[in-house]
Design a protein around this motif. Structure first.
Motif, PDB file in Angstrom:
ATOM      1  N   ASN A   1       0.832  -1.179   0.000  1.00 14.48           N
ATOM      2  CA  ASN A   1       0.000   0.000   0.000  1.00 14.48           C
ATOM      3  C   ASN A   1       0.880   1.247   0.000  1.00 14.48           C
ATOM      4  O   ASN A   1       1.492   1.569   1.002  1.00 14.48           O
ATOM      5  CB  ASN A   1      -0.902  -0.027   1.242  1.00 14.48           C
ATOM      6  CG  ASN A   1      -1.920   1.079   1.215  1.00 14.48           C
ATOM      7  OD1 ASN A   1      -1.830   1.993   0.414  1.00 14.48           O
ATOM      8  ND2 ASN A   1      -2.889   1.002   2.096  1.00 14.48           N
TER       9      ASN A   1
ATOM     10  N   ILE B   1       0.255   4.360   0.205  1.00 10.99           N
ATOM     11  CA  ILE B   1      -0.112   5.505   1.030  1.00 10.99           C
ATOM     12  C   ILE B   1       0.276   5.323   2.484  1.00 10.99           C
ATOM     13  O   ILE B   1       0.270   6.268   3.252  1.00 10.99           O
ATOM     14  CB  ILE B   1      -1.614   5.841   0.911  1.00 10.99           C
ATOM     15  CG1 ILE B   1      -2.481   4.653   1.299  1.00 10.99           C
ATOM     16  CG2 ILE B   1      -1.955   6.350  -0.452  1.00 10.99           C
ATOM     17  CD1 ILE B   1      -3.962   4.921   1.257  1.00 10.99           C
TER      18      ILE B   1
ATOM     19  N   LEU C   1      -7.190  12.192   1.908  1.00  9.86           N
ATOM     20  CA  LEU C   1      -6.850  10.815   2.275  1.00  9.86           C
ATOM     21  C   LEU C   1      -5.363  10.592   2.531  1.00  9.86           C
ATOM     22  O   LEU C   1      -4.979   9.581   3.104  1.00  9.86           O
ATOM     23  CB  LEU C   1      -7.359   9.833   1.219  1.00  9.86           C
ATOM     24  CG  LEU C   1      -8.876   9.731   1.123  1.00  9.86           C
ATOM     25  CD1 LEU C   1      -9.278   8.747   0.035  1.00  9.86           C
ATOM     26  CD2 LEU C   1      -9.498   9.347   2.466  1.00  9.86           C
ATOM     27  N   HIS C   2      -4.526  11.527   2.151  1.00  9.14           N
ATOM     28  CA  HIS C   2      -3.086  11.425   2.433  1.00  9.14           C
ATOM     29  C   HIS C   2      -2.758  11.884   3.860  1.00  9.14           C
ATOM     30  O   HIS C   2      -1.670  11.620   4.359  1.00  9.14           O
ATOM     31  CB  HIS C   2      -2.299  12.281   1.438  1.00  9.14           C
ATOM     32  CG  HIS C   2      -2.557  13.751   1.617  1.00  9.14           C
ATOM     33  ND1 HIS C   2      -3.724  14.335   1.154  1.00  9.14           N
ATOM     34  CD2 HIS C   2      -1.853  14.730   2.227  1.00  9.14           C
ATOM     35  CE1 HIS C   2      -3.702  15.621   1.471  1.00  9.14           C
ATOM     36  NE2 HIS C   2      -2.579  15.890   2.120  1.00  9.14           N
TER      37      HIS C   2
ATOM     38  N   LEU D   1      -9.478   4.050   5.354  1.00  8.07           N
ATOM     39  CA  LEU D   1     -10.714   3.960   4.563  1.00  8.07           C
ATOM     40  C   LEU D   1     -10.831   2.586   3.918  1.00  8.07           C
ATOM     41  O   LEU D   1     -11.895   1.961   3.954  1.00  8.07           O
ATOM     42  CB  LEU D   1     -10.764   5.067   3.514  1.00  8.07           C
ATOM     43  CG  LEU D   1     -11.982   5.041   2.586  1.00  8.07           C
ATOM     44  CD1 LEU D   1     -13.287   5.149   3.381  1.00  8.07           C
ATOM     45  CD2 LEU D   1     -11.877   6.159   1.551  1.00  8.07           C
ATOM     46  N   GLN D   2      -9.745   2.078   3.341  1.00  4.98           N
ATOM     47  CA  GLN D   2      -9.768   0.739   2.733  1.00  4.98           C
ATOM     48  C   GLN D   2     -10.084  -0.322   3.783  1.00  4.98           C
ATOM     49  O   GLN D   2     -10.870  -1.236   3.548  1.00  4.98           O
ATOM     50  CB  GLN D   2      -8.424   0.424   2.078  1.00  4.98           C
ATOM     51  CG  GLN D   2      -8.128   1.251   0.856  1.00  4.98           C
ATOM     52  CD  GLN D   2      -6.702   1.022   0.347  1.00  4.98           C
ATOM     53  OE1 GLN D   2      -5.938   0.234   0.893  1.00  4.98           O
ATOM     54  NE2 GLN D   2      -6.346   1.736  -0.705  1.00  4.98           N
TER      55      GLN D   2
ATOM     56  N   GLY E   1      -6.286   7.161   3.837  1.00  3.37           N
ATOM     57  CA  GLY E   1      -6.653   6.299   2.709  1.00  3.37           C
ATOM     58  C   GLY E   1      -6.569   4.826   3.069  1.00  3.37           C
ATOM     59  O   GLY E   1      -7.414   4.030   2.664  1.00  3.37           O
ATOM     60  N   TYR E   2      -5.556   4.452   3.839  1.00  2.00           N
ATOM     61  CA  TYR E   2      -5.442   3.059   4.272  1.00  2.00           C
ATOM     62  C   TYR E   2      -6.582   2.709   5.222  1.00  2.00           C
ATOM     63  O   TYR E   2      -7.199   1.662   5.107  1.00  2.00           O
ATOM     64  CB  TYR E   2      -4.094   2.806   4.953  1.00  2.00           C
ATOM     65  CG  TYR E   2      -3.992   1.389   5.458  1.00  2.00           C
ATOM     66  CD1 TYR E   2      -3.624   0.357   4.602  1.00  2.00           C
ATOM     67  CD2 TYR E   2      -4.302   1.074   6.771  1.00  2.00           C
ATOM     68  CE1 TYR E   2      -3.565  -0.951   5.056  1.00  2.00           C
ATOM     69  CE2 TYR E   2      -4.242  -0.225   7.234  1.00  2.00           C
ATOM     70  CZ  TYR E   2      -3.874  -1.234   6.365  1.00  2.00           C
ATOM     71  OH  TYR E   2      -3.827  -2.526   6.813  1.00  2.00           O
TER      72      TYR E   2
ATOM     73  N   ALA F   1     -14.736  10.484   4.911  1.00  3.15           N
ATOM     74  CA  ALA F   1     -13.518  10.252   4.127  1.00  3.15           C
ATOM     75  C   ALA F   1     -13.822  10.260   2.630  1.00  3.15           C
ATOM     76  O   ALA F   1     -13.061  10.836   1.842  1.00  3.15           O
ATOM     77  CB  ALA F   1     -12.865   8.936   4.534  1.00  3.15           C
ATOM     78  N   ASN F   2     -14.921   9.642   2.234  1.00  2.00           N
ATOM     79  CA  ASN F   2     -15.299   9.640   0.817  1.00  2.00           C
ATOM     80  C   ASN F   2     -15.658  11.036   0.325  1.00  2.00           C
ATOM     81  O   ASN F   2     -15.337  11.399  -0.804  1.00  2.00           O
ATOM     82  CB  ASN F   2     -16.448   8.673   0.560  1.00  2.00           C
ATOM     83  CG  ASN F   2     -15.982   7.240   0.482  1.00  2.00           C
ATOM     84  OD1 ASN F   2     -14.924   6.949  -0.065  1.00  2.00           O
ATOM     85  ND2 ASN F   2     -16.759   6.332   1.043  1.00  2.00           N
TER      86      ASN F   2
ATOM     87  N   ASP G   1      -4.618   9.368   9.570  1.00  2.00           N
ATOM     88  CA  ASP G   1      -5.948   8.794   9.737  1.00  2.00           C
ATOM     89  C   ASP G   1      -6.684   9.333  10.961  1.00  2.00           C
ATOM     90  O   ASP G   1      -7.880   9.624  10.906  1.00  2.00           O
ATOM     91  CB  ASP G   1      -5.904   7.260   9.758  1.00  2.00           C
ATOM     92  CG  ASP G   1      -4.993   6.678  10.827  1.00  2.00           C
ATOM     93  OD1 ASP G   1      -4.359   7.444  11.580  1.00  2.00           O
ATOM     94  OD2 ASP G   1      -4.897   5.442  10.895  1.00  2.00           O
TER      95      ASP G   1
ATOM     96  N   SER H   1     -12.152  13.144  -0.123  1.00  2.00           N
ATOM     97  CA  SER H   1     -11.111  12.262  -0.661  1.00  2.00           C
ATOM     98  C   SER H   1      -9.795  12.982  -0.925  1.00  2.00           C
ATOM     99  O   SER H   1      -8.740  12.351  -0.942  1.00  2.00           O
ATOM    100  CB  SER H   1     -11.602  11.574  -1.933  1.00  2.00           C
ATOM    101  OG  SER H   1     -11.948  12.543  -2.904  1.00  2.00           O
TER     102      SER H   1
END
Length: 125
Positions: free
Chosen positions: A24, A26, A102-103, A35-36, A32-33, A95-96, A106, A99
């Motif tokens: 990953n 990021i 996302l960097h 969020l995944q 972003g992580y 988060a969406n 968290d 976006s």
């Protein structure tokens, strides 16, 4: 019976393909992580990532809830009847919708998502 359940659980866990931080770009501490990982949680995928999401979001939220020394404008007033699933959904939605952030770390995005939903200065109707 216990051995059979343990064997099935082990096979299930081995079959999982979690979002690996090694692959990953990021990084694990980026929003972003998380969020995944939270998407895996929301989809009901039992994995490290789902547990990671739940731990990060609820841990950050408890930290916010325990913050009684900060300025009221910087705190979140999360209702006591909100459950962990709702917290994760709030984070995913925020988060969406943001976006471009996302960097960022968290926990910053978790804090901001809770603050946007439950700002202490907004009086509920």
């Amino acid at each position: 019976m216990i051995a059979r359940v343990s064997a099935l659980a082990a096979l299930f866990l081995l079959a999982e393909t979690p979002v690996s931080h090694a692959s990953n770009p990021i990084g694990m501490s980026a929003a972003g992580y998380l969020l995944q990982a939270c998407e895996a949680y929301r989809n009901g995928t039992p994995s490290f990532d789902a547990a990671y999401c739940l731990g990060r979001v609820t841990g950050a939220t408890w930290t916010l809830d325990a913050n009684t020394t900060g300025l009221k404008r910087d705190r979140s007033c999360i209702p006591s009847d909100v459950n962990a699933d709702q917290l994760v959904r709030i984070f995913i939605k925020f988060a969406n919708e943001n976006s471009h952030r996302l960097h960022e770390p968290d926990l910053r995005i978790v804090f901001d998502s809770m603050h946007a939903s439950w700002n202490c200065l907004i009086v509920p109707k």
